[in-house]
Design an enzyme around this catalytic site. Structure first.
Site, PDB file in Angstrom:
ATOM      1  N   TRP A  23      14.000 -14.253  43.249  1.00  6.99           N
ATOM      2  CA  TRP A  23      14.443 -12.871  43.423  1.00  6.99           C
ATOM      3  C   TRP A  23      14.272 -12.438  44.885  1.00  6.99           C
ATOM      4  O   TRP A  23      15.220 -11.985  45.535  1.00  6.99           O
ATOM      5  CB  TRP A  23      13.641 -11.960  42.486  1.00  6.99           C
ATOM      6  CG  TRP A  23      13.975 -10.491  42.534  1.00  6.99           C
ATOM      7  CD1 TRP A  23      14.954  -9.887  43.276  1.00  6.99           C
ATOM      8  CD2 TRP A  23      13.334  -9.442  41.807  1.00  6.99           C
ATOM      9  NE1 TRP A  23      14.968  -8.532  43.052  1.00  6.99           N
ATOM     10  CE2 TRP A  23      13.972  -8.227  42.156  1.00  6.99           C
ATOM     11  CE3 TRP A  23      12.291  -9.403  40.888  1.00  6.99           C
ATOM     12  CZ2 TRP A  23      13.585  -6.994  41.626  1.00  6.99           C
ATOM     13  CZ3 TRP A  23      11.910  -8.181  40.361  1.00  6.99           C
ATOM     14  CH2 TRP A  23      12.548  -6.993  40.725  1.00  6.99           C
ATOM     15  N   ASP A  54      14.520 -20.620  39.307  1.00  5.68           N
ATOM     16  CA  ASP A  54      15.145 -19.522  38.585  1.00  5.68           C
ATOM     17  C   ASP A  54      15.790 -18.556  39.571  1.00  5.68           C
ATOM     18  O   ASP A  54      15.187 -18.179  40.580  1.00  5.68           O
ATOM     19  CB  ASP A  54      14.099 -18.777  37.754  1.00  5.68           C
ATOM     20  CG  ASP A  54      14.718 -17.632  36.972  1.00  5.68           C
ATOM     21  OD1 ASP A  54      15.320 -17.904  35.920  1.00  5.68           O
ATOM     22  OD2 ASP A  54      14.606 -16.474  37.417  1.00  5.68           O
ATOM     23  N   TYR A  59      20.596 -10.936  42.287  1.00  9.53           N
ATOM     24  CA  TYR A  59      19.610 -10.997  43.365  1.00  9.53           C
ATOM     25  C   TYR A  59      20.339 -11.144  44.704  1.00  9.53           C
ATOM     26  O   TYR A  59      20.736 -12.229  45.107  1.00  9.53           O
ATOM     27  CB  TYR A  59      18.651 -12.173  43.188  1.00  9.53           C
ATOM     28  CG  TYR A  59      17.840 -12.172  41.917  1.00  9.53           C
ATOM     29  CD1 TYR A  59      17.608 -11.011  41.182  1.00  9.53           C
ATOM     30  CD2 TYR A  59      17.281 -13.345  41.438  1.00  9.53           C
ATOM     31  CE1 TYR A  59      16.862 -11.022  40.023  1.00  9.53           C
ATOM     32  CE2 TYR A  59      16.521 -13.371  40.271  1.00  9.53           C
ATOM     33  CZ  TYR A  59      16.320 -12.208  39.570  1.00  9.53           C
ATOM     34  OH  TYR A  59      15.577 -12.230  38.411  1.00  9.53           O
ATOM     35  N   TYR A 222       7.704 -14.015  33.911  1.00 11.03           N
ATOM     36  CA  TYR A 222       8.008 -13.584  35.287  1.00 11.03           C
ATOM     37  C   TYR A 222       7.066 -12.472  35.714  1.00 11.03           C
ATOM     38  O   TYR A 222       6.445 -11.807  34.897  1.00 11.03           O
ATOM     39  CB  TYR A 222       9.476 -13.232  35.460  1.00 11.03           C
ATOM     40  CG  TYR A 222       9.994 -11.907  34.932  1.00 11.03           C
ATOM     41  CD1 TYR A 222       9.808 -10.723  35.637  1.00 11.03           C
ATOM     42  CD2 TYR A 222      10.766 -11.849  33.770  1.00 11.03           C
ATOM     43  CE1 TYR A 222      10.340  -9.512  35.189  1.00 11.03           C
ATOM     44  CE2 TYR A 222      11.298 -10.654  33.309  1.00 11.03           C
ATOM     45  CZ  TYR A 222      11.079  -9.486  34.029  1.00 11.03           C
ATOM     46  OH  TYR A 222      11.602  -8.296  33.574  1.00 11.03           O
ATOM     47  N   GLY A 298       7.415 -16.388  42.953  1.00 16.26           N
ATOM     48  CA  GLY A 298       8.303 -16.280  44.100  1.00 16.26           C
ATOM     49  C   GLY A 298       7.582 -16.583  45.394  1.00 16.26           C
ATOM     50  O   GLY A 298       6.348 -16.547  45.477  1.00 16.26           O
ATOM     51  N   ALA A 299       8.357 -16.882  46.427  1.00 12.63           N
ATOM     52  CA  ALA A 299       7.783 -17.162  47.743  1.00 12.63           C
ATOM     53  C   ALA A 299       8.819 -16.844  48.810  1.00 12.63           C
ATOM     54  O   ALA A 299       9.999 -17.149  48.636  1.00 12.63           O
ATOM     55  CB  ALA A 299       7.347 -18.615  47.849  1.00 12.63           C
TER      56      ALA A 299
END
Length: 331
Positions: A23, A54, A59, A222, A298-299
């Site tokens: 995202w 994912d 996004y 998530y 996420g990153a």
């Protein structure tokens, strides 16, 4: 380190327990993310055994999928699982769907996000995703949010058609209740539910987790770090960058930040004893939770992706898990 993998019942998919959530990679609603950094983050994760990624069309209005497609372009397609979604449109046909919320595109222009999963829309979204991802099939295709404006049969009949054509391998849902999952299952085999879950957001344990355990459905958790707040780096008075949606997120009020950080202070000695960060400890706890199959993390850059992947290095014994559980806050 050795990455861990979990089999998704009813499929031949084995997802890495730490799955890359992209995202933020699309820069949408998170402030700006450097494209090259995002690509490097995905590649760093893959180098450490993260095989599942994912994403979603919404996004960044296609940017995240484009980034994922570029990042995995040098990886053998059978070595990575692509998880994407459909049903949130910023460009829905006029008069179609149900308004969800107002947002801005990456240029700051106002856009309306609409829930819409009509048959032709689902098929069109899939074709667009395949092009952006530079692939000819999607491993897991998930409806992003329930669309009450479209009969469920129409939506999942369209997904079934995509499966028959080989463009989609398996169907999943996202943000569905247990009852909605059961209804969808009558139309098409549903293998997973991607849904929010964290130490401070455990509402799905009342009905959805028991349903998924009973019916052997995967749960893709998530926001396990609750959009960053469980890293311990967000303090009361924190100022977010322009365009970062977290400024208005309920867990980021000063009152809640005080409670959350007090809880995290109790966990710090345990994290330090494990030579781990708070974020790594939280991710390990999440994938050890009953019913949780994998955690999406996420990153924005390679360093963050590397740290997330190393959460699998931690082992929590029953007493340590009990200690954490006894101190979980109600926010």
């Amino acid at each position: 380190m050795t990455m861990e993998y979990r089999h998704i019942a009813g499929t031949d998919l084995k997802l890495s327990v730490i799955t890359f959530g992209s995202w933020a990679a699309g820069s949408w609603m998170w402030g700006k993310t450097d494209r090259n950094d995002a690509i490097a983050a995905i590649r760093a994760a893959c180098d450490l055994g993260v095989t599942s990624i994912d994403t979603a069309p919404v996004y960044g209005q296609g940017d995240s999928e484009n980034i994922v497609g570029e990042a995995i372009s040098g990886i053998s397609r059978d070595k990575v699982q692509i998880l994407t979604k459909f049903g949130l449109r910023w460009d829905a046909p006029e008069g179609k769907g149900k308004f969800f919320f107002k947002s801005q595109d990456n240029d700051g222009k106002p856009i309306d996000i609409v829930r819409y999963a009509g048959k032709e829309s689902v098929i069109a979204e899939c074709e667009a995703s395949l092009k952006r991802l530079k692939t000819d099939y999607i491993d897991l295709y998930q409806i992003h949010w329930p669309d009450k404006s479209t009969p469920m049969e129409e939506t999942f009949d369209a997904v079934g058609r995509l499966i028959e054509q080989g463009k989609v391998r398996y169907a999943g849902v996202s943000n569905y209740t247990a009852a909605q999952m059961a209804e969808a299952e009558k139309i098409l085999p549903i293998v997973s539910n991607q849904i929010p879950f964290s130490m401070i957001n455990r509402g799905i344990e009342a009905e959805t987790v028991p349903y998924c355990i009973e019916h052997n459905k995967a749960i893709l958790a998530y926001s396990p770090l609750e959009r960053g707040v469980l890293t311990g780096k967000i303090k009361p008075g924190h100022v977010f960058a322009e365009g970062d949606h977290r400024a208005d997120y309920r867990f980021y009020t000063d009152e809640n930040l005080v409670k959350i950080n007090a809880f995290l202070e109790k966990l710090k000695p345990l994290a330090e004893a494990k030579n781990a960060t708070l974020a790594q400890l939280v991710l390990r706890w999440t994938i050890d939770r009953p019913g949780i199959t994998i955690a999406l993390a996420g990153a924005r850059n390679a360093a963050q992706a590397t740290a997330n992947a190393h959460a699998v290095d931690i082992a929590l014994d029953p007493d340590e898990i009990a200690f954490i559980d006894e101190n979980l806050p109600e926010i």
